[in-house]
Design a protein around this motif. Sequence first.
Motif, PDB file in Angstrom:
ATOM      1  N   PHE A  30       0.820  -1.119   0.144  1.00 30.72           N
ATOM      2  CA  PHE A  30      -0.011   0.076  -0.236  1.00 30.72           C
ATOM      3  C   PHE A  30       0.740   1.277  -0.243  1.00 30.72           C
ATOM      4  O   PHE A  30       0.195   2.094   0.084  1.00 30.72           O
ATOM      5  N   ASN A  31       1.903   1.270  -0.235  1.00 30.24           N
ATOM      6  CA  ASN A  31       3.141   2.337   0.374  1.00 30.24           C
ATOM      7  C   ASN A  31       2.679   3.100  -0.888  1.00 30.24           C
ATOM      8  O   ASN A  31       2.357   4.541  -0.765  1.00 30.24           O
ATOM      9  N   PHE A  32       1.999   3.363  -2.848  1.00 36.60           N
ATOM     10  CA  PHE A  32       1.827   4.005  -3.410  1.00 36.60           C
ATOM     11  C   PHE A  32       0.701   4.693  -2.423  1.00 36.60           C
ATOM     12  O   PHE A  32       0.706   5.880  -3.069  1.00 36.60           O
ATOM     13  N   LEU A  33      -0.207   4.059  -2.547  1.00 40.08           N
ATOM     14  CA  LEU A  33      -1.364   4.430  -2.318  1.00 40.08           C
ATOM     15  C   LEU A  33      -1.747   5.339  -0.750  1.00 40.08           C
ATOM     16  O   LEU A  33      -2.106   6.283  -0.898  1.00 40.08           O
ATOM     17  N   ARG A  34      -0.516   5.158  -0.451  1.00 44.21           N
ATOM     18  CA  ARG A  34      -0.371   5.585   1.333  1.00 44.21           C
ATOM     19  C   ARG A  34       0.265   7.601   0.816  1.00 44.21           C
ATOM     20  O   ARG A  34       0.005   8.240   0.930  1.00 44.21           O
ATOM     21  N   LYS A  35       1.394   7.200   0.000  1.00 44.82           N
ATOM     22  CA  LYS A  35       2.181   8.282  -0.634  1.00 44.82           C
ATOM     23  C   LYS A  35       0.832   9.058  -0.957  1.00 44.82           C
ATOM     24  O   LYS A  35       1.356  10.627  -0.653  1.00 44.82           O
ATOM     25  N   GLN A  36      -0.185   8.508  -2.010  1.00 47.90           N
ATOM     26  CA  GLN A  36      -1.028   9.993  -2.590  1.00 47.90           C
ATOM     27  C   GLN A  36      -2.462  10.395  -1.573  1.00 47.90           C
ATOM     28  O   GLN A  36      -2.742  11.689  -1.774  1.00 47.90           O
ATOM     29  N   PHE A  37      -2.022   9.502  -0.478  1.00 48.47           N
ATOM     30  CA  PHE A  37      -3.226   9.915   0.393  1.00 48.47           C
ATOM     31  C   PHE A  37      -2.134  11.820   2.164  1.00 48.47           C
ATOM     32  O   PHE A  37      -2.687  11.488   2.614  1.00 48.47           O
ATOM     33  N   HIS A  38      -0.742  11.197   0.925  1.00 44.57           N
ATOM     34  CA  HIS A  38      -0.021  11.769   1.960  1.00 44.57           C
ATOM     35  C   HIS A  38       0.093  11.417   4.047  1.00 44.57           C
ATOM     36  O   HIS A  38      -0.235  11.657   4.783  1.00 44.57           O
ATOM     37  N   LEU A  39       0.035   9.941   3.093  1.00 45.47           N
ATOM     38  CA  LEU A  39       0.049   8.735   4.901  1.00 45.47           C
ATOM     39  C   LEU A  39       1.847   9.155   5.019  1.00 45.47           C
ATOM     40  O   LEU A  39       2.677   8.462   4.268  1.00 45.47           O
ATOM     41  N   ARG A  40       2.233   8.370   6.479  1.00 47.94           N
ATOM     42  CA  ARG A  40       3.331   7.812   6.658  1.00 47.94           C
ATOM     43  C   ARG A  40       3.740   6.369   6.204  1.00 47.94           C
ATOM     44  O   ARG A  40       2.795   5.649   6.244  1.00 47.94           O
ATOM     45  N   ASN A  41       4.737   6.555   5.454  1.00 46.55           N
ATOM     46  CA  ASN A  41       4.963   5.068   4.405  1.00 46.55           C
ATOM     47  C   ASN A  41       6.422   4.960   5.488  1.00 46.55           C
ATOM     48  O   ASN A  41       7.480   5.487   6.002  1.00 46.55           O
ATOM     49  N   LEU A  42       6.806   3.610   6.055  1.00 46.19           N
ATOM     50  CA  LEU A  42       7.885   2.621   6.586  1.00 46.19           C
ATOM     51  C   LEU A  42       8.320   1.561   5.729  1.00 46.19           C
ATOM     52  O   LEU A  42       7.502   1.182   5.331  1.00 46.19           O
ATOM     53  N   LEU A  43       9.561   2.160   5.543  1.00 44.91           N
ATOM     54  CA  LEU A  43      10.310   1.023   4.500  1.00 44.91           C
ATOM     55  C   LEU A  43      10.708   0.080   4.897  1.00 44.91           C
ATOM     56  O   LEU A  43      10.866   0.405   6.788  1.00 44.91           O
ATOM     57  N   LEU A  44      11.067  -1.532   5.225  1.00 37.47           N
ATOM     58  CA  LEU A  44      11.119  -2.356   5.897  1.00 37.47           C
ATOM     59  C   LEU A  44      12.273  -3.083   6.088  1.00 37.47           C
ATOM     60  O   LEU A  44      12.817  -3.579   5.037  1.00 37.47           O
ATOM     61  N   ILE A  45      13.051  -3.245   6.867  1.00 36.07           N
ATOM     62  CA  ILE A  45      14.643  -4.072   7.603  1.00 36.07           C
ATOM     63  C   ILE A  45      14.793  -4.726   8.142  1.00 36.07           C
ATOM     64  O   ILE A  45      14.222  -4.424   9.233  1.00 36.07           O
ATOM     65  N   LEU A  46      14.840  -5.912   7.743  1.00 38.86           N
ATOM     66  CA  LEU A  46      15.139  -6.935   8.248  1.00 38.86           C
ATOM     67  C   LEU A  46      16.832  -6.873   8.711  1.00 38.86           C
ATOM     68  O   LEU A  46      17.457  -7.591   7.526  1.00 38.86           O
ATOM     69  N   ALA A  47      17.251  -7.298   9.657  1.00 43.16           N
ATOM     70  CA  ALA A  47      18.758  -7.401   9.740  1.00 43.16           C
ATOM     71  C   ALA A  47      18.971  -8.570  11.314  1.00 43.16           C
ATOM     72  O   ALA A  47      18.250  -8.859  11.927  1.00 43.16           O
ATOM     73  N   GLY A  48      20.475  -8.921  10.850  1.00 42.98           N
ATOM     74  CA  GLY A  48      20.402 -10.037  11.927  1.00 42.98           C
ATOM     75  C   GLY A  48      21.477 -10.324  11.569  1.00 42.98           C
ATOM     76  O   GLY A  48      21.734 -10.567   9.543  1.00 42.98           O
ATOM     77  N   GLU A  49      21.922 -11.503  12.362  1.00 40.34           N
ATOM     78  CA  GLU A  49      22.560 -12.806  12.038  1.00 40.34           C
ATOM     79  C   GLU A  49      22.405 -13.670  10.706  1.00 40.34           C
ATOM     80  O   GLU A  49      21.150 -13.880  10.363  1.00 40.34           O
ATOM     81  N   PRO A  50      23.064 -14.023  10.230  1.00 34.42           N
ATOM     82  CA  PRO A  50      23.012 -15.479   9.082  1.00 34.42           C
ATOM     83  C   PRO A  50      21.879 -16.027   9.648  1.00 34.42           C
ATOM     84  O   PRO A  50      22.251 -16.399  11.310  1.00 34.42           O
TER      85      PRO A  50
END
Length: 183
Positions: free
Chosen positions: A19-39
């Motif tokens: 819903f990233n693109f749709l949320r931007k059209q309505f000026h809503l906050r978006n967060l991209l997801l980063i999954l980090a850590g050990e293999p």
Amino acid sequence: YGDSPKAWLAYTLGMFQAFNFLRKQFHLRNLLLILAGEPQTGKSEIARTVIKYIYGMEKNEKSAAVLYQPTRIGRAVMNTTLPLAVQEAKTFATSPNVADTIKNIATELTAWEVATAGTRTVAFPAYSGLIITAQTVRITDPGVAARVYLIQFSRSEVIPPERVRDFQRWREARARDLMAFGR
């Protein structure tokens, strides 16, 4: 995987990347997801489950090399509104140009613009959200830090191979049910 609160949070946030693109059209906050850590902590399996099993996108994964140049990122996020998985970055760190592109993907309709010969400008629309998996994360730009949700997996969360295989069998058996979320 199934009993991990971090995994469930990652699945939830991963599904919202569509819903990233749709949320931007309505000026809503978006967060991209980063999954980090050990293999071997399940980061890639979580991203793959969201991309392939929930949204049915076999080929919506890119290697970490896409993160090193704004033009590569721009090309990657312009083809679909469904989330894009950027897998196996050893380190996620942002140069100034890449930082601007990441911020634009989260908040703007255009990920990157580049001037070409003459007066022509090429714009890369920012349709897709991102799910990035990395072993370490170093974000120095406060604007990027404000636009990503980081889920950190520790060494104590390394998943034994037999449990990974159990999860993969469970996921395969429920593929149709998982895709129902993505429709």
